[in-house]
Design a protein around this motif. Sequence first.
Motif, short mmCIF file in Angstrom:
data_model
loop_
_atom_site.label_atom_id
_atom_site.label_comp_id
_atom_site.label_asym_id
_atom_site.label_seq_id
_atom_site.Cartn_x
_atom_site.Cartn_y
_atom_site.Cartn_z
N SER A 178 50.67 4.19 4.52
CA SER A 178 51.29 5.15 5.44
C SER A 178 51.62 6.49 4.77
CB SER A 178 52.57 4.56 6.04
OG SER A 178 53.58 4.45 5.04
N PHE A 231 55.99 -1.78 17.18
CA PHE A 231 56.19 -0.79 16.13
C PHE A 231 55.35 0.46 16.42
CE2 PHE A 231 57.89 -2.59 11.92
CZ PHE A 231 58.78 -3.40 12.57
N THR A 290 53.85 -0.54 2.21
CA THR A 290 53.15 0.25 3.24
C THR A 290 52.64 1.56 2.64
OG1 THR A 290 55.28 1.14 3.99
CG2 THR A 290 54.36 -0.71 5.24
N SER A 313 53.05 8.35 9.83
CA SER A 313 52.56 8.53 8.46
C SER A 313 53.44 9.50 7.68
CB SER A 313 51.11 9.00 8.46
OG SER A 313 51.02 10.28 9.02
N ARG A 350 54.30 3.27 13.97
CA ARG A 350 54.34 3.63 12.55
C ARG A 350 53.83 5.05 12.37
NH1 ARG A 350 55.36 0.78 8.30
NH2 ARG A 350 54.86 -1.22 9.26
N THR A 409 58.95 3.57 12.77
CA THR A 409 59.05 3.35 11.33
C THR A 409 58.01 4.20 10.62
OG1 THR A 409 59.19 1.60 9.64
CG2 THR A 409 57.57 1.28 11.41
N GLY A 410 57.83 3.97 9.37
CA GLY A 410 56.88 4.76 8.61
C GLY A 410 56.31 3.96 7.46
#
Length: 188
Positions: free
Chosen positions: A23, A5, A20, A9, A7, A50-51
């Motif tokens: 984030s 992943f 999450t 922000s 990730r 992703t975020g």
Amino acid sequence: MPCTFVRLSRCNLRCTWCDTTYSFNGGDRTEIDDIIDRLDAIGCKIVEITGGEPLLQRPVHTLMSRLCDLGYTVLIETSGSLDIAPIDERVHIIMDLKAPGSGEVDKNLFSNIAHLKPTDEVKFVLLNREDFDWAIATIEEHHLLEHAQIIFSPVHGELSGHELANWILESGKTIRLGLQIHKFLDVE
């Protein structure tokens, strides 16, 4: 499948069940070359971006294309509230549609459906039966099974995966059940 992943922000939504929230702000500014170096060192050729909401970061498009050029299988998980048209065709899109229980149902950008490929996925995170019924109606109204694969995922700790599986079977529709495996394995 093993997957790394990335990730990013920030998020433009505030789903009631978000897991999450960390984030939403902060994070470390990282150059694309540094991200690629870290991914190369890990050695896993499947990467999910992703975020938060990764499409809020404009350089994400450059990152995705560069990773595809380097032979990575690239997935992006996006809320469905921002335009997916500019995403590189080689990227596998996992687009959420927000059900009423999220508190963000009015943010769905249904024009995105026209940009989905048959290999892409539309994910519904469901809080309760009302969300399930809304998702089924949305699938029918927008002919989603003709555009992408469909995944229903229960809000962890709120809706039983067993109960959701039964509702899916009763619907007679070709829908996958998606569980957050890391929550069951206690891995972050």
